[in-house]
Design a protein around this motif. Structure first.
Motif, mmCIF file in Angstrom:
data_model
loop_
_atom_site.group_PDB
_atom_site.id
_atom_site.type_symbol
_atom_site.label_atom_id
_atom_site.label_comp_id
_atom_site.label_asym_id
_atom_site.label_seq_id
_atom_site.Cartn_x
_atom_site.Cartn_y
_atom_site.Cartn_z
ATOM 1 N N ASN A 1 -11.315 1.359 -10.420
ATOM 2 C CA ASN A 1 -10.721 1.733 -9.143
ATOM 3 C C ASN A 1 -10.490 0.513 -8.256
ATOM 4 O O ASN A 1 -11.188 0.309 -7.258
ATOM 5 C CB ASN A 1 -11.608 2.758 -8.435
ATOM 6 C CG ASN A 1 -11.645 4.086 -9.145
ATOM 7 O OD1 ASN A 1 -10.687 4.843 -9.099
ATOM 8 N ND2 ASN A 1 -12.750 4.363 -9.829
ATOM 9 N N PRO A 2 -9.500 -0.312 -8.600
ATOM 10 C CA PRO A 2 -9.170 -1.433 -7.726
ATOM 11 C C PRO A 2 -8.648 -0.923 -6.388
ATOM 12 O O PRO A 2 -8.150 0.208 -6.295
ATOM 13 C CB PRO A 2 -8.071 -2.160 -8.502
ATOM 14 C CG PRO A 2 -7.435 -1.096 -9.348
ATOM 15 C CD PRO A 2 -8.572 -0.196 -9.737
ATOM 16 N N ILE A 3 -8.773 -1.713 -5.367
ATOM 17 C CA ILE A 3 -8.262 -1.324 -4.056
ATOM 18 C C ILE A 3 -6.742 -1.199 -4.125
ATOM 19 O O ILE A 3 -6.045 -2.122 -4.544
ATOM 20 C CB ILE A 3 -8.651 -2.355 -2.981
ATOM 21 C CG1 ILE A 3 -10.178 -2.480 -2.895
ATOM 22 C CG2 ILE A 3 -8.059 -1.964 -1.633
ATOM 23 C CD1 ILE A 3 -10.878 -1.215 -2.501
ATOM 24 N N GLN A 4 -6.242 -0.027 -3.748
ATOM 25 C CA GLN A 4 -4.799 0.226 -3.688
ATOM 26 C C GLN A 4 -4.483 0.753 -2.287
ATOM 27 O O GLN A 4 -4.828 1.870 -1.951
ATOM 28 C CB GLN A 4 -4.374 1.231 -4.758
ATOM 29 C CG GLN A 4 -4.641 0.745 -6.180
ATOM 30 C CD GLN A 4 -4.087 1.687 -7.234
ATOM 31 O OE1 GLN A 4 -2.881 1.922 -7.308
ATOM 32 N NE2 GLN A 4 -4.969 2.230 -8.062
ATOM 33 N N SER A 5 -3.829 -0.104 -1.500
ATOM 34 C CA SER A 5 -3.617 0.184 -0.085
ATOM 35 C C SER A 5 -2.349 0.968 0.200
ATOM 36 O O SER A 5 -2.165 1.439 1.321
ATOM 37 C CB SER A 5 -3.579 -1.131 0.718
ATOM 38 O OG SER A 5 -4.789 -1.845 0.561
ATOM 39 N N GLY A 6 -1.462 1.107 -0.770
ATOM 40 C CA GLY A 6 -0.229 1.854 -0.559
ATOM 41 C C GLY A 6 0.801 1.072 0.237
ATOM 42 O O GLY A 6 0.744 -0.151 0.302
ATOM 43 N N GLN B 1 -10.547 -2.678 8.874
ATOM 44 C CA GLN B 1 -11.778 -1.920 8.709
ATOM 45 C C GLN B 1 -12.277 -2.072 7.253
ATOM 46 O O GLN B 1 -11.486 -2.231 6.329
ATOM 47 C CB GLN B 1 -11.570 -0.458 9.102
ATOM 48 C CG GLN B 1 -10.713 0.366 8.185
ATOM 49 C CD GLN B 1 -11.503 0.933 7.022
ATOM 50 O OE1 GLN B 1 -12.711 1.179 7.114
ATOM 51 N NE2 GLN B 1 -10.830 1.128 5.901
ATOM 52 N N PRO B 2 -13.596 -2.032 7.005
ATOM 53 C CA PRO B 2 -14.161 -2.391 5.697
ATOM 54 C C PRO B 2 -14.539 -1.233 4.773
ATOM 55 O O PRO B 2 -15.095 -1.480 3.704
ATOM 56 C CB PRO B 2 -15.431 -3.141 6.103
ATOM 57 C CG PRO B 2 -15.900 -2.393 7.315
ATOM 58 C CD PRO B 2 -14.650 -1.946 8.037
ATOM 59 N N PHE B 3 -14.255 0.012 5.142
ATOM 60 C CA PHE B 3 -14.714 1.136 4.337
ATOM 61 C C PHE B 3 -13.635 1.598 3.357
ATOM 62 O O PHE B 3 -12.441 1.549 3.652
ATOM 63 C CB PHE B 3 -15.160 2.286 5.232
ATOM 64 C CG PHE B 3 -16.306 1.898 6.131
ATOM 65 C CD1 PHE B 3 -17.582 1.734 5.619
ATOM 66 C CD2 PHE B 3 -16.100 1.652 7.486
ATOM 67 C CE1 PHE B 3 -18.641 1.343 6.429
ATOM 68 C CE2 PHE B 3 -17.147 1.265 8.308
ATOM 69 C CZ PHE B 3 -18.418 1.104 7.783
ATOM 70 N N VAL B 4 -14.075 2.033 2.175
ATOM 71 C CA VAL B 4 -13.145 2.496 1.145
ATOM 72 C C VAL B 4 -13.730 3.739 0.475
ATOM 73 O O VAL B 4 -14.950 3.896 0.385
ATOM 74 C CB VAL B 4 -12.875 1.421 0.069
ATOM 75 C CG1 VAL B 4 -12.278 0.169 0.682
ATOM 76 C CG2 VAL B 4 -14.145 1.065 -0.705
ATOM 77 N N TRP B 5 -12.852 4.625 0.035
ATOM 78 C CA TRP B 5 -13.298 5.730 -0.800
ATOM 79 C C TRP B 5 -13.495 5.250 -2.225
ATOM 80 O O TRP B 5 -12.924 4.237 -2.636
ATOM 81 C CB TRP B 5 -12.287 6.867 -0.773
ATOM 82 C CG TRP B 5 -12.221 7.687 0.489
ATOM 83 C CD1 TRP B 5 -11.092 8.036 1.175
ATOM 84 C CD2 TRP B 5 -13.313 8.304 1.184
ATOM 85 N NE1 TRP B 5 -11.410 8.821 2.253
ATOM 86 C CE2 TRP B 5 -12.767 9.013 2.287
ATOM 87 C CE3 TRP B 5 -14.696 8.333 0.987
ATOM 88 C CZ2 TRP B 5 -13.558 9.733 3.183
ATOM 89 C CZ3 TRP B 5 -15.478 9.054 1.877
ATOM 90 C CH2 TRP B 5 -14.915 9.731 2.955
ATOM 91 N N SER B 6 -14.274 6.004 -2.981
ATOM 92 C CA SER B 6 -14.669 5.578 -4.328
ATOM 93 C C SER B 6 -13.516 5.496 -5.309
ATOM 94 O O SER B 6 -13.674 4.944 -6.395
ATOM 95 C CB SER B 6 -15.760 6.512 -4.882
ATOM 96 O OG SER B 6 -15.384 7.875 -4.759
#
Length: 387
Positions: free
Chosen positions: A356-361, A276-281
Motif C-alpha cells: 500500500n504505497p501512498i497514493q494521493s490522487g 497533515q501526516p495521517f494516512v489510512w492503511s
C-alpha cells in the motif's frame, strides 16, 4: 456522543435524549486488528489492514449460510446479544523519516472503558419520514459503505453519500457542535491541522434496502440512502424517505471511532511542508477512501425487541430492558489472535502492511501488481461453537 439534541451533564455523561432521535447506542471494544476482509476478499488475505469489533466468530470467509450469532462464544459489544461484526480501515501516522506507526484508538465519550473499538448506533427514522416503521436486518445480511480507492469527493454535494464518511477534529473543548457529518468541525477529508482533543471518524451506513438481497456483488447495490430535503440540522440521513428502488427501511446504522492523535501533535513531528501526516492503511493520505463493513449477527429477535423498546432507544445501555449488559472487563476479554503473520502495530514500520504505497490522487488508487506481502495464514485458536 451523537447529536446536539443530547443534553450533557458533563463531557462524559448523557442526561436527556430528545425523542427526536430514538437511538440504541453502545460501545464495542477491539476484537482484532487483521489484514482480512471477508466481504471483499473472502478466503484471501485482504490488501489492507482493518480493525474489527463484535463477535469472535469473525474469520477469513464469513460464510453467509452460517449464523455467527450461534457460532460466536463472546462479543466485544456491550450487549451480549450482538454477535455482529463491524470493521473499518486503520489509521497510521507517517513520521518525517517515512516510517509508519499505528494510531491507537480510545474510548468515545460516555461509553465506559472499552479497549479502543467503536461506538455503534442503531437509529429509528423520524418525521417527516412518511413511513416510520423499521424492518430489522435478516440473518445473513451484510453491507459495505465507502470506497477505499477514492482520493477525492466521489459524489455531487446534493447526494446523501457525500457525507456518509466524515471526520471530526476535536479541539480539546468537548465533542464539538452539530450533527456528525455536517457539524462545524466536520470534514470529508483528513483535518489539515492538529486536533487537540483527538480525531473522531464517523460512518453512516445506508438505511434503505431492496427487500430481497442479503448482499450484492459490490456489497452496496442492495442498499441506498434515503432521499429528500435536508433536515434542520443540515443532514439528509434523517427524516427523508426511501427511494422506490429500495423501499424497505432498516435501522440507520452509524459508527464512531476515536483516534488518539494527540500524541503526534508534538513539535517537530508534523511534515516540514505543513501537510497533515495521517494516512489510512490502504495508503490514503486524503481521507476520501474512508469505508466500513457490516455483517449482521444479532441473536434471534433481540435487535427487534430492542428497537421496539422505548427504554432501549435512549442511548443509555443501562436503561435497556430487552438486552443483556456486559461489563468493560467482559467485552475487553473477548479477543482473537491474528492469523496473518506480520507486524502491524506497536512499532514504527518501514511501509504499511500489505502493498500500500501512498497514493494521493486525485485519480483513484490502483492495486500494486505482483504484491510480495504475506499472503497465507497461520493456525490460531478459534471459538468452539455452542451446541
Amino acid at each position: 456522543m451523537l447529536f446536539s439534541s443530547l443534553l450533557l451533564l458533563s463531557a462524559s455523561s448523557i442526561a436527556i435524549v430528545s425523542a427526536q432521535f430514538e437511538t440504541l447506542r453502545f460501545p464495542c471494544s477491539q476484537l482484532v486488528t487483521e489484514r482480512l476482509d471477508p466481504l471483499v476478499t473472502p478466503g484471501q488475505i485482504s490488501p489492507h489492514l482493518h480493525q474489527i469489533i463484535g463477535g469472535n466468530a469473525f474469520n477469513i470467509t464469513m460464510n453467509p449460510s452460517i449464523d455467527i450469532a450461534t457460532t460466536s462464544t463472546c462479543t466485544t459489544c456491550r450487549f451480549k446479544e450482538d454477535k455482529s461484526n463491524y470493521w473499518t480501515m486503520v489509521m497510521y501516522f507517517k513520521a518525517r523519516n517515512g516510517s509508519f506507526i499505528r494510531v491507537p484508538q480510545r474510548a468515545n465519550d460516555g461509553v465506559g472503558s472499552p479497549n479502543g473499538g467503536m461506538t455503534v448506533y442503531y437509529i429509528r427514522p423520524r418525521p417527516p419520514t412518511k413511513d416510520l416503521s423499521v424492518t430489522v436486518f435478516p440473518k445473513g445480511f451484510r453491507m459495505r459503505v465507502g470506497n477505499p480507492m477514492l482520493r477525492k469527493v466521489g459524489w455531487e454535494l446534493t447526494n446523501p453519500s457525500v457525507n456518509q464518511t466524515t471526520f471530526r477534529c476535536w479541539d480539546g473543548t468537548g465533542i464539538g457542535p452539530g450533527t456528525p457529518g455536517v457539524g462545524a468541525l466536520d470534514t470529508r477529508w483528513f483535518p489539515k491541522g492538529p486536533c487537540r482533543g483527538g480525531m473522531r471518524t464517523q460512518i453512516y451506513f445506508p438505511t434503505c434496502w431492496d427487500g430481497v438481497n442479503l448482499d450484492s456483488a459490490d456489497h452496496e447495490s442492495h442498499m441506498a440512502h434515503p432521499l429528500g430535503t435536508p433536515g434542520p440540522e443540515g443532514s439528509l440521513m434523517f427524516g427523508t424517505d426511501c427511494p422506490a428502488s429500495h423501499p424497505v427501511r432498516v435501522p440507520l446504522l452509524f459508527t464512531e471511532t476515536v483516534w488518539d492523535t494527540n500524541k503526534f501533535n508534538g513539535a517537530g513531528m508534523w511534515p516540514e511542508d505543513g501537510s497533515q501526516p495521517f494516512v489510512w492503511s490502504m495508503g490514503d493520505p486524503t481521507g476520501y477512501g474512508h469505508h466500513g463493513d457490516y455483517v449482521f449477527g444479532w441473536e434471534g429477535d433481540s435487535l427487534k425487541r430492542a428497537m421496539e423498546s422505548q427504554r432501549c432507544m435512549t442511548s443509555l445501555p443501562a436503561n435497556c430492558d430487552q438486552l443483556t449488559l456486559q461489563s468493560d472487563a467482559e467485552i475487553n476479554k473477548c479477543t482473537l489472535q491474528t492469523v496473518v503473520p506480520e507486524v502491524t502495530e506497536g512499532e514504527y514500520l518501514s511501509k504499511l502492511p500489505g502493498c500500500n504505497p501512498i497514493q494521493s490522487g486525485p485519480e483513484p488508487a490502483t492495486a500494486v501488481p505482483n504484491c510480495d506481502a504475506v499472503s497465507t495464514t497461520i493456525s490460531t485458536p478459534r471459538p468452539t461453537p455452542h451446541v
